[in-house]
Design an enzyme around this catalytic site. Structure first.
Site, PDB file in Angstrom:
ATOM      1  N   HIS A 147       0.683   2.825   3.120  1.00 16.11           N
ATOM      2  CA  HIS A 147       1.213   2.673   1.756  1.00 16.11           C
ATOM      3  C   HIS A 147       1.039   3.976   0.958  1.00 16.11           C
ATOM      4  CE1 HIS A 147       1.976   0.938  -2.173  1.00 16.11           C
ATOM      5  NE2 HIS A 147       2.113  -0.258  -1.684  1.00 16.11           N
ATOM      6  N   GLU A 186       6.654   4.259   2.322  1.00 15.63           N
ATOM      7  CA  GLU A 186       5.659   3.658   3.218  1.00 15.63           C
ATOM      8  C   GLU A 186       6.237   3.304   4.590  1.00 15.63           C
ATOM      9  OE1 GLU A 186       4.518   0.178   0.979  1.00 15.63           O
ATOM     10  OE2 GLU A 186       5.009   1.232  -0.874  1.00 15.63           O
TER      11      GLU A 186
HETATM   12  O1  TA6 Z   1       4.766  -1.606  -1.213  1.00 14.16           O
HETATM   13  C1  TA6 Z   1       5.343  -2.190  -2.334  1.00 14.16           C
HETATM   14  C2  TA6 Z   1       4.465  -3.328  -2.816  1.00 14.16           C
HETATM   15  O2  TA6 Z   1       4.471  -4.391  -1.888  1.00 14.16           O
HETATM   16  C3  TA6 Z   1       4.956  -3.762  -4.192  1.00 14.16           C
HETATM   17  O3  TA6 Z   1       5.573  -5.034  -4.147  1.00 14.16           O
HETATM   18  C4  TA6 Z   1       3.689  -3.739  -5.046  1.00 14.16           C
HETATM   19  O4  TA6 Z   1       3.014  -4.974  -4.974  1.00 14.16           O
HETATM   20  C5  TA6 Z   1       2.928  -2.609  -4.356  1.00 14.16           C
HETATM   21  O5  TA6 Z   1       3.101  -2.887  -2.977  1.00 14.16           O
HETATM   22  C6  TA6 Z   1       1.495  -2.425  -4.774  1.00 14.16           C
HETATM   23  O6  TA6 Z   1       0.709  -3.481  -4.325  1.00 14.16           O
HETATM   24  P1  TA6 Z   1      -0.881  -3.452  -4.720  1.00 14.16           P
HETATM   25  O7  TA6 Z   1      -1.431  -4.719  -4.138  1.00 14.16           O
HETATM   26  O8  TA6 Z   1      -1.475  -2.227  -4.081  1.00 14.16           O
HETATM   27  O9  TA6 Z   1      -0.918  -3.371  -6.218  1.00 14.16           O
END
Ligand code: TA6
Length: 302
Positions: A168, A276
């Site tokens: 991520h 990601e």
């Molecule tokens: O990668 C995108 C995502 O799934 C978004 O939907 C948002 O939730 C982001 O990840 C961040 O998630 P987090 O749990 O790290 O705040």
């Protein structure tokens, strides 16, 4: 590889540090002729990395919190063994438990000027309560002019384990509204902001103009983040390659949602874009009993 369990075992110039108000969040500060970096033991999470003589490759929120068990906003959080909401219970932590657990430092050293670190995590009663599988996982980091990261997972149980994951990544840009993500053209994507919409197909390089949360499929594992606001002959470009990943997730919360996150203060949401490499959804990996798989990613200035 020699096990490393104490500050004394770190290479010269590296330091074991503790982050956050309580000074209780262990990390390793890496300083080599090739780069400087900060890696948290929680999540084996690379928080910052700047190659010598170049701009940082990762973004870390100025409002990042260092609380055991809570995800840190920035760097490369590892979403594993599921991505997004828990497949059975949305009340469980999003993006799996790997980023919220302290990993064991197995090795830290320098090889040909490149910092090498390896971390390990195995199942325990807590993880099995969330994900009923016996596993071992390793994250290997190689930090030099760029970042090479590998996630290796072995299913040590006697039943098939469904694994979805994402690197991520938080990438730095001067202004997300003036950046461009190349390599997505022609790829179908699921727009999480319009969950009932059919798959669309990206036609041009993506230039975010509002909240974006998309899962591209069929990605060839390569894309480029071009920071169009960087003055000079060539805008800063970061190249990401992850041939083992069939998906690319692109996210930025924009202002309103960022304000609700609590760890993205002011207009700092403008300073990053998440791109990601992942295997999620229909590309979830079904890891057979006894099977081992690994997935790698490289990040570097283009
Ligand atoms: O990668 C995108 C995502 O799934 C978004 O939907 C948002 O939730 C982001 O990840 C961040 O998630 P987090 O749990 O790290 O705040």
């Amino acid at each position: 590889m020699a096990a490393v369990h104490s500050t004394e075992s770190l290479p010269a110039g590296w330091r074991r540090v503790f982050l956050g108000a309580g000074e209780s969040f262990p990390a390793i500060a890496i300083d080599t002729p090739a780069c400087r970096a900060l890696v948290a033991l929680q999540g084996a999470q690379l928080l910052t990395m700047q190659p010598a003589g170049a701009a940082p490759l990762l973004w870390l929120s100025p409002g990042a919190r260092y609380v055991a068990g809570k995800a840190v906003r920035g760097g490369i959080p590892l979403c594993f063994p599921w991505f997004g909401n828990h497949p059975d219970d949305p009340a469980l932590p999003a993006h799996g438990f790997a980023r919220n657990r302290e990993w064991r430092l197995q090795y830290a050293g320098i090889d040909a000027g490149v910092a090498q670190l390896q971390f390990a995590l195995e199942d325990d009663a807590q993880t099995r309560a969330l994900w009923p599988h016996i596993f071992s996982a390793e994250v290997t980091l190689s930090l030099g002019a760029g970042i090479d990261i590998t996630l290796a997972v072995t299913n040590r149980g006697d039943s098939t384990a469904p694994v979805s994951f994402a690197f991520h990544n938080y990438f730095p840009v001067v202004d997300v509204a003036a950046c461009c993500i190349e390599g997505l053209a022609g790829l179908p994507f699921h727009d999480k902001l319009q969950p009932d919409a059919p798959l669309a197909v990206e036609s041009v390089p993506l230039r975010p103009a509002a909240e974006v949360d998309r899962v591209y499929t069929g990605a060839g594992g390569a894309c480029r983040i071009v920071d169009m606001t960087v003055a000079g002959p060539v805008a800063q470009t970061i190249a990401v390659t992850a041939p083992d990943c069939r998906n690319l997730v692109v996210w930025n919360p924009w202002g309103a949602k960022a304000a609700r996150l609590g760890d993205v203060p002011g207009d700092s949401w403008r300073r990053f874009v998440c791109v990601e490499p992942a295997n999620v959804g229909a590309d979830t990996i079904l890891l057979a009993a006894g099977e081992s798989r690994r997935w790698s990613m490289r990040i570097a200035h283009a």
